[in-house]
Design a protein around this motif. Sequence first.
Motif, short mmCIF file in Angstrom:
data_model
loop_
_atom_site.label_atom_id
_atom_site.label_comp_id
_atom_site.label_asym_id
_atom_site.label_seq_id
_atom_site.Cartn_x
_atom_site.Cartn_y
_atom_site.Cartn_z
N TRP A 185 37.77 49.42 49.79
CA TRP A 185 37.93 49.12 48.19
C TRP A 185 37.32 47.83 47.84
CZ3 TRP A 185 39.57 53.67 45.99
CH2 TRP A 185 40.35 54.41 46.85
N SER A 186 36.57 48.14 46.77
CA SER A 186 35.56 46.83 46.21
C SER A 186 35.40 47.09 44.63
CB SER A 186 34.26 46.95 46.69
OG SER A 186 33.39 47.97 46.66
N TRP A 187 35.37 46.20 44.08
CA TRP A 187 34.78 46.09 42.51
C TRP A 187 33.59 45.52 42.33
CZ3 TRP A 187 39.57 46.12 44.62
CH2 TRP A 187 40.53 46.74 44.05
N ASN A 188 32.83 46.22 41.61
CA ASN A 188 31.32 45.69 41.29
C ASN A 188 31.17 45.31 39.92
OD1 ASN A 188 30.33 46.22 43.96
ND2 ASN A 188 30.82 48.43 43.39
N GLY A 189 30.40 44.32 39.57
CA GLY A 189 30.29 43.94 38.38
C GLY A 189 31.23 42.76 37.63
N GLU A 228 38.37 45.26 31.93
CA GLU A 228 39.61 46.04 31.60
C GLU A 228 39.47 47.69 31.85
OE1 GLU A 228 43.69 46.06 29.21
OE2 GLU A 228 41.94 44.82 28.60
N GLY A 229 40.28 48.10 32.55
CA GLY A 229 40.22 49.57 32.43
C GLY A 229 39.36 50.44 33.55
N ARG A 230 38.19 49.64 34.04
CA ARG A 230 37.23 50.39 34.81
C ARG A 230 37.62 50.97 35.95
NH1 ARG A 230 31.73 46.87 35.40
NH2 ARG A 230 31.50 48.56 36.61
N GLY A 231 39.13 50.21 36.43
CA GLY A 231 39.47 50.85 37.70
C GLY A 231 39.74 52.33 37.62
N GLU A 232 40.35 52.95 36.63
CA GLU A 232 40.70 54.29 36.40
C GLU A 232 39.50 55.13 36.69
OE1 GLU A 232 43.61 55.56 35.65
OE2 GLU A 232 44.62 53.86 35.85
N LYS A 282 35.32 58.13 41.86
CA LYS A 282 34.06 58.11 42.45
C LYS A 282 34.23 57.57 43.76
CE LYS A 282 32.10 56.73 38.06
NZ LYS A 282 30.93 55.73 37.22
N ASP A 283 34.63 58.62 44.47
CA ASP A 283 34.78 58.54 46.07
C ASP A 283 35.20 57.11 46.48
OD1 ASP A 283 32.35 58.89 48.87
OD2 ASP A 283 34.39 59.90 48.49
N GLY A 284 36.35 56.75 45.98
CA GLY A 284 37.10 55.55 46.59
C GLY A 284 36.63 54.43 46.22
N GLN A 285 35.42 54.06 45.62
CA GLN A 285 35.00 52.78 45.25
C GLN A 285 35.39 52.40 43.76
OE1 GLN A 285 32.96 50.81 47.23
NE2 GLN A 285 33.90 52.33 48.51
N ILE A 286 36.50 51.56 43.83
CA ILE A 286 36.85 50.97 42.29
C ILE A 286 35.85 50.26 41.90
CG2 ILE A 286 38.88 49.90 41.43
CD1 ILE A 286 40.63 50.63 43.94
N LEU A 287 35.71 50.09 40.68
CA LEU A 287 34.81 49.22 39.79
C LEU A 287 35.83 48.27 39.22
CD1 LEU A 287 32.27 51.64 38.46
CD2 LEU A 287 32.19 50.42 40.54
N GLY A 288 35.04 47.03 38.68
CA GLY A 288 35.67 46.03 38.16
C GLY A 288 35.14 44.79 38.50
N GLY A 289 35.66 43.60 38.52
CA GLY A 289 34.93 42.36 38.61
C GLY A 289 34.88 41.97 40.20
N GLY A 290 33.96 41.37 40.42
CA GLY A 290 34.05 40.57 41.80
C GLY A 290 32.75 40.80 42.63
N GLY A 291 32.09 41.73 42.54
CA GLY A 291 30.85 41.86 43.53
C GLY A 291 31.16 42.39 44.52
#
Length: 366
Positions: free
Chosen positions: A340-344, A348-352, A357-366
């Motif tokens: 599980w990783s966050w990109n960009g 707020e709310g991008r995790g939903e 998308k096949d287990g890749q949570i988006l959000g902050g952090g790279g």
Amino acid sequence: RGEKVTALLEMTNMTPGMARRALLLALVALTVAPAAGFKFMVNWKVPTLDRMISQKQAAEKFGDKKLVVITGTSSGLGRKTAKALLRTGQYHVVGAVRDLDKMEVVAEEDEFDLENFTPMQVELNNFTSVNDFVERLMEFKAAKHVDRLILNAGIYQPSLGVAKWSVDGHEQQMQTNFLSHFLLVSRLIEDLAKAPDPRCIMVGSVTGNDNTVGGGGVYPIADLKDLDGLKLGARNPISMFDGYNFDGAKAYKDSKLCLMMTSNTLHDKYHKQTGIAFSSIYPGCLAESPLFREKRPWFRKNFPIFMKYITGGFVSEAEAGQRLFQVAHDPRCSKSGVYWSWNGGPREGRGEEALEKDGQILGGGG
């Protein structure tokens, strides 16, 4: 066969037809591989007085709450994750910490629900302490099974010129971050497998992933090579798993790489057999975390600014805690074999959206 049917009739008051069908089903089951035919019976045990007492104690202590074990809940990511879990009222959290006095202060400051939070002492720099912790946990939880095992605790010592050694003679970053967590999984995997929705979550790091800018573009790069050091025992004076000279920053990165590789291996070998969802997570760069307490003062001052305004990868402890909480709590995060990783930047709310998308949570952090 007639004698068997007669005996079955006498024991169960079945009709002859019902008895024959029961025997036929039994014979079919015996021809199937035991792992498949009787897998549903794996947790069946003959009731005993001790077991009934243990089950009663567990029901009184935990009710219908899930039992979560988290290492490192006295600060940083583990602290915020424990707080988020407790807020739901659906979990009893066991916080595995080195300093119980510090944990007591944190629990009071964060207003932990102390009826559903139990701190337990463990020194991850010492295998005996880890084994003692497991024994105390087993006694405490009685017949309740661990539902979530979150391997979070870690130390980062990039400025060390020479290795520091654990009680057991291993480089202490590798033992604290990986070896003791490996021991913890080994001791608890059978119990975890008996829970209805078991998850084992390992906190990795972008620095251990060489296909990212943070992992592949910043020297030294995590690389276990042929594990020559591990093959020789990785004990004093052998500090590195790759067998090369000690490097504090690389020792940390290698330990996180080991954790993420272990998660994948456990998924491949044991997910189908146990039903445990094994995953690893990088919740983002916690630039203000106590993890960086051994870095130089100028770095601790400027690194958060760099991550906030230059890379956009800064993540607060609270936000990172929400991400780890989501992986432990959300039904959609029950997938196994996922990193599980966050990109960009933090959004707020991008995790939903990303959960689909096949287990890749988006959000902050790279």
